[in-house]
Design an enzyme around this catalytic site. Structure first.
Site, PDB file in Angstrom:
ATOM      1  N   ASP A  98       2.134   2.396   1.043  1.00 16.03           N
ATOM      2  CA  ASP A  98       2.596   3.554   1.802  1.00 16.03           C
ATOM      3  C   ASP A  98       3.062   3.046   3.160  1.00 16.03           C
ATOM      4  OD1 ASP A  98       1.684   5.146  -0.252  1.00 16.03           O
ATOM      5  OD2 ASP A  98       0.322   6.331   0.986  1.00 16.03           O
ATOM      6  N   HIS A 155      -0.660  -2.771  -3.323  1.00 15.49           N
ATOM      7  CA  HIS A 155      -0.649  -2.769  -4.785  1.00 15.49           C
ATOM      8  C   HIS A 155       0.478  -3.648  -5.326  1.00 15.49           C
ATOM      9  CE1 HIS A 155      -3.540   0.663  -5.320  1.00 15.49           C
ATOM     10  NE2 HIS A 155      -3.252   0.763  -4.025  1.00 15.49           N
ATOM     11  N   SER A 261      -0.329  -2.926   9.426  1.00 15.57           N
ATOM     12  CA  SER A 261       0.501  -4.114   9.576  1.00 15.57           C
ATOM     13  C   SER A 261       1.741  -4.009   8.708  1.00 15.57           C
ATOM     14  CB  SER A 261      -0.291  -5.379   9.266  1.00 15.57           C
ATOM     15  OG  SER A 261       0.424  -6.508   9.740  1.00 15.57           O
TER      16      SER A 261
END
Length: 293
Positions: A98, A155, A261
Site C-alpha cells: 500500500d 507482499h 519507507s
C-alpha cells in the site's frame, strides 16, 4: 496560515540538507526502542495516530486500538482476511505494498529515475554487483513510497524462489517527496535490503529501503535484518541443495517495515508495467501493475 507555493520548496530544501548533519542511526535506534515500550499511553497514541494519518482500523485483523501492546505492534498490524484481493491471473504482477507511486517505467541503460532531474544506477542500488545489475539494466522498475499511515507489510508481486538477500549499509535520509527531490542518489545512499528472486518471468529484485525513523526491516525468512552493526555489505544465498529452499506465492507476505519507507521493484526486460500508472497515484497491495487483457 497556509504555506505558500514558493515557501514549500524552500522548506523541503532546508529539511533535506539539515539531514546531512543528523545522526541518522542514533535517531532511528532511539525510535526502535521507544516504539517497543509497553507504555500506559500506547492506546491513546494509537488512536491519535490513526486519526491524524487516516488509518482505517476496520481493515485490520485486530480493530481494537487497546489490543496493541506497543506502538510497533500497531504499526506492523496485519490486515483482515480478504482486505486486499489480488487482481488478475496468477502470472500478472501486482503491487507489493500500500502506498503511492513515486516513479515507474523502464530502466534506461542501467539508470533509474529518482525524481525530475535526478537519477541513479541499478549498479549502485544493488550494492555494486555488476553481474547482478546487468540482469536489470534494461528492465522495468516501480518505486513505491509508504507513508506513515499506510499498511507496512510487503507482499510478493508474483510467485518467486528466493535466490539471495543482500544487506547494503548506508545513511537513513527521509524518503518523503521533498527529500527525494533534493538529495542526489538518495536510494543508493540509504541502508537497504535487496531480495532477489527467480520467477516465471525471470529474475526479480525487491529492494526495501530504510529511512530515518525506520528502525527495523524484517523478512519472513530471516526475521530482523536491520538495524545491524555491520558496516560492510552482507550476503546470504539460498540454494535448494543446501536445504534453503524458500518459495513465496504471489500475494504472500515477504517482509515489513517498522516505520514508513520505500520499496523498489526491478524486473528483467519484457515485463512491462501499465503506462496508466503514473507518479503520485495511490496504489494498494494486490492491484495489478500490468495492463489487463
Amino acid at each position: 496560515m497556509a504555506t505558500t507555493s514558493s515557501a514549500r520548496p524552500l522548506k523541503s530544501r532546508l529539511w533535506a540538507w539539515t539531514q546531512l548533519f543528523l545522526p541518522h542511526h542514533l535517531i532511528s535506534g532511539l525510535v526502535f526502542r521507544v516504539t517497543r515500550w509497553r507504555a500506559p499511553w500506547t492506546t491513546w497514541l494509537v488512536r491519535r495516530f490513526a486519526r491524524t494519518f487516516g488509518v482505517d482500523l476496520n481493515e485490520a485483523a485486530e480493530m481494537d486500538p487497546a489490543a496493541y501492546s506497543t506502538f510497533n505492534a500497531f504499526f506492523t498490524r496485519a490486515l483482515a482476511e480478504g482486505a486486499r484481493p489480488l487482481e488478475g491471473d496468477e502470472g500478472s504482477w501486482i503491487s507489493p505494498v500500500d502506498g503511492r507511486i513515486s516513479q515507474i517505467g523502464h530502466v534506461q541503460s542501467g539508470n533509474l529515475l529518482q525524481a525530475k532531474g535526478r537519477d541513479y544506477t541499478v549498479l549502485e542500488l544493488l550494492g555494486g554487483d555488476e553481474e547482478l545489475a546487468a540482469q536489470f539494466a534494461d528492465g522495468s522498475f516501480a518505486t513505491l513510497y509508504l507513508s506513515p499511515g499506510d499498511y507496512h507489510r510487503v507482499h510478493m508481486p508474483v510467485t518467486g524462489q528466493l535466490r539471495e538477500m543482500v544487506h547494503v549499509p548506508g545513511r537513513l535520509f527521509s524518503v518523503n517527496t521533498g527529500t527525494v527531490a533534493e538529495v542526489p542518489r538518495l536510494f543508493a545512499r540509504n541502508e537497504r535490503v535487496v531480495c532477489l528472486f527467480d520467477t516465471a518471468d525471470g529474475p526479480m529484485a525487491m529492494v526495501l529501503v530504510g529511512a530515518i525513523n525506520v528502525s527495523a526491516i524484517e523478512t519472513v525468512w530471516a526475521g530482523l535484518v536491520t538495524p545491524s552493526p555491520q558496516r560492510q555489505i552482507g550476503r546470504w544465498r539460498y540454494a535448494e541443495e543446501q536445504g534453503l529452499s524458500i518459495r513465496l506465492a504471489r500475494g504472500a507476505e515477504m517482509g515489513r517495515f517498522n516505520m514508513g519507507s520505500t520499496v523498489i521493484l526491478l524486473t528483467r526486460p519484457g515485463v512491462d508495467f501499465d503506462p496508466a500508472w503514473q507518479p503520485e497515484m495511490p496504489v494498494r497491495v494486490g492491484q495489478r501493475l500490468q495492463a489487463g487483457d
